[in-house]
Design a protein around this motif. Structure first.
Motif, PDB file in Angstrom:
ATOM      1  N   UNK B  41       0.831  -1.205   0.000  1.00 51.64           N
ATOM      2  CA  UNK B  41       0.000   0.000   0.000  1.00 51.64           C
ATOM      3  C   UNK B  41       0.867   1.257   0.000  1.00 51.64           C
ATOM      4  N   UNK B  42       0.291   2.353  -0.467  1.00 48.50           N
ATOM      5  CA  UNK B  42       1.033   3.608  -0.549  1.00 48.50           C
ATOM      6  C   UNK B  42       1.525   4.037   0.836  1.00 48.50           C
ATOM      7  N   UNK B  43       0.664   3.865   1.841  1.00 51.50           N
ATOM      8  CA  UNK B  43       1.052   4.294   3.199  1.00 51.50           C
ATOM      9  C   UNK B  43       2.264   3.495   3.681  1.00 51.50           C
ATOM     10  N   UNK B  44       2.290   2.222   3.359  1.00 46.99           N
ATOM     11  CA  UNK B  44       3.427   1.380   3.746  1.00 46.99           C
ATOM     12  C   UNK B  44       4.669   1.829   3.001  1.00 46.99           C
ATOM     13  N   UNK B  45       4.515   2.160   1.718  1.00 45.62           N
ATOM     14  CA  UNK B  45       5.661   2.623   0.918  1.00 45.62           C
ATOM     15  C   UNK B  45       6.231   3.900   1.515  1.00 45.62           C
ATOM     16  N   UNK B  46       5.348   4.800   1.957  1.00 46.01           N
ATOM     17  CA  UNK B  46       5.812   6.052   2.576  1.00 46.01           C
ATOM     18  C   UNK B  46       6.555   5.760   3.875  1.00 46.01           C
ATOM     19  N   UNK B  47       5.975   4.888   4.681  1.00 48.97           N
ATOM     20  CA  UNK B  47       6.623   4.541   5.954  1.00 48.97           C
ATOM     21  C   UNK B  47       7.951   3.853   5.689  1.00 48.97           C
ATOM     22  N   UNK B  84      10.889   6.738  -5.519  1.00 53.96           N
ATOM     23  CA  UNK B  84      12.084   7.420  -6.052  1.00 53.96           C
ATOM     24  C   UNK B  84      12.021   8.916  -5.735  1.00 53.96           C
ATOM     25  N   UNK B  85      10.886   9.514  -6.031  1.00 51.03           N
ATOM     26  CA  UNK B  85      10.770  10.959  -5.841  1.00 51.03           C
ATOM     27  C   UNK B  85      10.865  11.311  -4.369  1.00 51.03           C
ATOM     28  N   UNK B  86      10.210  10.512  -3.523  1.00 52.30           N
ATOM     29  CA  UNK B  86      10.239  10.794  -2.087  1.00 52.30           C
ATOM     30  C   UNK B  86      11.652  10.739  -1.551  1.00 52.30           C
ATOM     31  N   UNK B  87      12.376   9.685  -1.897  1.00 56.82           N
ATOM     32  CA  UNK B  87      13.738   9.507  -1.366  1.00 56.82           C
ATOM     33  C   UNK B  87      14.695  10.531  -1.950  1.00 56.82           C
ATOM     34  N   UNK B  88      14.523  10.857  -3.215  1.00 58.24           N
ATOM     35  CA  UNK B  88      15.404  11.861  -3.832  1.00 58.24           C
ATOM     36  C   UNK B  88      15.242  13.191  -3.101  1.00 58.24           C
TER      37      UNK B  88
END
Lengths: 314, 426
Positions: B41-47, B84-88
């Motif tokens: 899920x997106x929330x898990x990816x963010x976490x 990718x965008x979040x981590x960059x």
């Protein structure tokens, strides 16, 4: 039957040491000669059209820019940097290249020195400002000589044994003297071994260290270290004294007993001879055949060195 | 006055994001379990993104490597872009010299031009899994309906190599097709790949007869590898080059190894943490033994430490082995895959190393004896990968320029209107 046996974990007892360089051998991109980077033909053509072929083809600039910019070409083939020292003995003892026989090598070198007009005296002690070793050949009037550095001639930082490296990784710290002894303990004479045993039994650590250092100093008195070799080389222009350090472990003077086709053929023929004495002679001849390139390299290097010494006024 | 940040350590934290269990293929040797549609899920990816950043910070790692895996990660391209965008963004905000790299392992079937462009724009290095020779590829990597996939991948290969001539391809050898490994590698090479990684299916049972056939393939491959290298080809073939590396650059030190679960770990779609990709499987109760924590609560330090110690401990069965320091038996994952234990050397790994190492060393000996400059620089010049990559890029530009030049020369000359309305070709 064999094929049906289950797979098993089986430690390898013996593994022939590969012939290509290890990580701690002299850099193969530079030794014994620089190796140009293998750019593809199309790249070279493209670079030529831009006028940058020369720098590309040299290739060595990419290997180590700083070093290539700073280091001039060596003046002769027998500088300490080209000697192959420090030497790391192989832990496996198989597949190691064959080394020139010291007796044969010294005969060749002596002949060349004499042909160049030097009166070589053997086993001459050289003592200069903290340096002490025995030169295998030395002309005291012209101050020109050599050391043919074999196992019995080197000490200290001239070799880097794997057993000392393993020990150095351990968590138990050693004093400098202890580390030095650990490196060379296998080569101590009987008397030195006895002295070592006595020193190690001492309880006072300071006294123990002093005794260990004494043994090290005595061991190294006749032998040459890298530091000493470099110091001799550096002082040569000022002192007008030239002593070449010719290392038995120099790859240029090493060879493989099973080297090229001609040698392999000669060895195979020799092995077929039924008579043991004749077979031994034939095998020896085959070994000399294998060593011929190494001997030629040695001769060429010594000749070039002596030419250079003469140009320096030696 | 604020205290200056502590210096970064020369270390890599590598986090594999398992974006989904689903896959559009049904590879015969796949170890990732049932292809159920459990996606992250997106929330898990963010976490998970925040978690890996925190891991990199706490270890003061100079390099954060993020790998996208699955199932098939390209089933969730938007999630890839988001991570990718979040981590960059996160790394840029730190304003320190931390390196961030992205990698992906994909079967390639969903690598459209649009997706490829989006991945390249984000700097994702793509490794494609292909078993080479079409007959082997179709037999070992069919799609969900059992159809072969080699034909559909032709355009993908060309597209990928056009964008990145140094793209990596991974090829798996199985008992059934062990004797075709050399043919598969040559096929991949003929398609333009120059970076080929080979591996075994360690989860399958190999007999001695299978390994003999594999040995034959390695020997033929070694002859080809020597011939190509002497011909000036700069190719990377992992089975030989990694073995040669253990001598030329030295065995992998403990600090360079993945240190299972410590510097490298996997994040399942659920957010649970595992030591490596092999252990995630279906991320269900059967895999619970290997769970080391989750992205919200972090690692369970004791479990992780115990696992690493167990895997890193010297193995008595290898005692006295003359090639122990060059052997791959340190890898806990392959040991586990074939034996179910991380602390024991796999007999398959041992037998395989005993076959492969002499063949690799013999190839290297031949190249060394030939004074081959490609061999010398590949293994002893640290700048070789960078220079080779630059060479590939320059060559691509030169070849593209040649093509453009050729097209211009053969094109119709432009027409202009002459006087009195006549058309003149210039």
């Amino acid at each position: 039957m064999f094929e049906k046996r289950p797979l098993e974990v089986k430690p390898v007892a013996r593994y022939d040491v590969p012939r290509y360089p290890r990580h701690d051998d002299p850099d193969p991109t530079r030794h014994p000669e620089p190796v140009p980077f293998p750019f593809g033909a199309k790249i070279v053509q493209a670079a030529a059209s831009l006028g940058i072929t020369a720098s590309l083809l040299s290739g060595t600039a990419f290997a180590d820019d700083a070093a290539t910019d700073a280091e001039p070409a060596p003046p002769h083939p027998l500088t300490v940097a080209q000697s192959g020292l420090p030497y790391t003995p192989s832990p496996y003892g198989t597949g190691v290249p064959s080394r020139l026989d010291e007796k044969i090598a010294r005969e060749v070198i002596d002949d060349l020195f004499r042909a160049a007009g030097y009166a070589v005296k053997h086993d001459q002690r050289i003592e200069r400002e903290g340096i002490s070793f025995v030169a295998d050949g030395y002309d005291p009037d012209n101050k020109v000589g050599y050391v043919f550095a074999s196992w019995t001639d080197i000490e200290g930082d001239a070799f880097d044994p794997w057993w000392a490296r393993d020990r150095a990784d351990s968590t138990a710290p050693m004093t400098e003297a202890e580390a030095g002894i650990h490196k060379i303990s296998r080569w101590l004479s009987e008397d030195q071994q006895k002295a070592l045993t006595a020193a190690q039994a001492l309880e006072d650590p300071k006294l123990r260290d002093e005794q260990l250092q004494k043994i090290l100093d005595e061991f190294g008195r006749d032998r040459i270290s890298m530091t000493e070799a470099k110091a001799i080389e550096a002082a040569a222009p000022k002192r007008k004294e030239h002593i070449a350090i010719i290392s038995q472990f120099d790859r240029r003077f090493s060879y493989q007993s099973w080297g090229d086709e001609e040698t392999q053929k000669a060895m195979a023929e020799a092995q077929k001879i039924p008579d043991p004495a004749k077979r031994a002679v034939a095998v020896k001849a085959a070994e000399k055949l294998a060593a011929r390139t190494a001997l030629e390299n040695l001769e060429t290097s010594v000749r070039e060195y002596l030419d250079w010494v003469r140009r320096q006024g030696g | 006055m604020s205290t200056p940040p502590e210096p970064l350590r020369d270390e890599t934290v590598s986090a594999t994001f398992h974006l989904t269990h689903a896959c559009n293929l049904r590879c015969t040797y796949c170890y990732t379990g049932e292809k159920v549609g459990k996606a992250m899920p997106v929330e898990t990816a963010e976490a998970a993104s925040a978690f890996v950043m925190e891991q990199a910070r706490s270890r003061r790692a100079r390099h954060l490597e993020v790998v996208f895996f699955g199932g098939e990660p390209l089933l969730k391209p938007d999630l890839i872009y988001r991570i990718c965008d979040r981590l960059t963004e996160s790394v840029a905000e730190e304003k320190i010299a931390r390196r961030l790299t992205f990698k992906m392992s994909t079967n390639g079937l969903l690598l459209s031009r649009e997706v490829l462009d989006a991945l390249v724009a984000r700097g994702v290095f793509i490794s494609i899994s292909l078993d080479g020779d079409p007959s082997v590829q179709d037999a070992q990597r069919p799609d969900a309906r059992g159809r072969g996939t080699s034909e559909r991948l032709k355009d993908v290969i060309e597209r990928l190599l056009t964008v990145n001539p140094c793209a990596n391809v991974t090829c798996v050898a199985t008992p059934a097709h062990a004797d075709r490994l050399d043919r598969s590698v040559r096929w991949l090479f003929s398609r333009g790949f120059r970076y080929v990684s080979t591996t075994l299916n360690y989860g399958e049972e190999w007999t001695r007869a299978d390994l003999r056939r594999l040995e034959g393939a390695y020997r033929r491959l070694a002859d080809w590898y020597v011939e190509r290298t002497l011909g000036g080809e700069k190719l990377y073939l992992s089975c030989f080059d990694e073995k040669i590396r253990t001598r030329a650059l030295g065995p992998l030190g403990k600090s360079e190894r993945c240190s299972i679960g410590t510097k490298q770990f996997s994040i399942a779609p659920s957010g649970r943490l595992y030591p490596c990709v092999q252990f995630v499987h279906e991320d269900d109760d059967a895999a619970a033994e290997w769970v080391l924590g989750d992205v919200w609560g972090g690692f369970e330090a004791d479990r992780r430490s115990a696992l690493a110690s167990c895997a890193d401990a010297p193995k008595d069965e290898c005692s006295g082995c003359a090639i122990d320091d060059r052997c791959a038996s340190w890898c806990a994952c392959v040991n586990w895959q074939s034996t179910g234990r991380v602390d024991r050397t796999s007999p398959l790994v041992c037998e395989h190393e005993r076959i492969l190492m002499p063949i690799a060393d013999e190839a290297a000996n031949r190249l060394w004896k030939s004074d081959d400059p490609t061999f010398v620089h590949k293994h002893y010049n640290p700048a070789f990968p960078v220079i080779s990559f630059a060479e590939h890029l320059v060559m691509r530009e030169v070849e593209n320029a040649d093509v453009r030049l050729e097209e211009n020369e053969t094109a119709e000359p432009p027409a202009v209107a002459g006087e009195n309305g006549a058309t003149i070709h210039v």
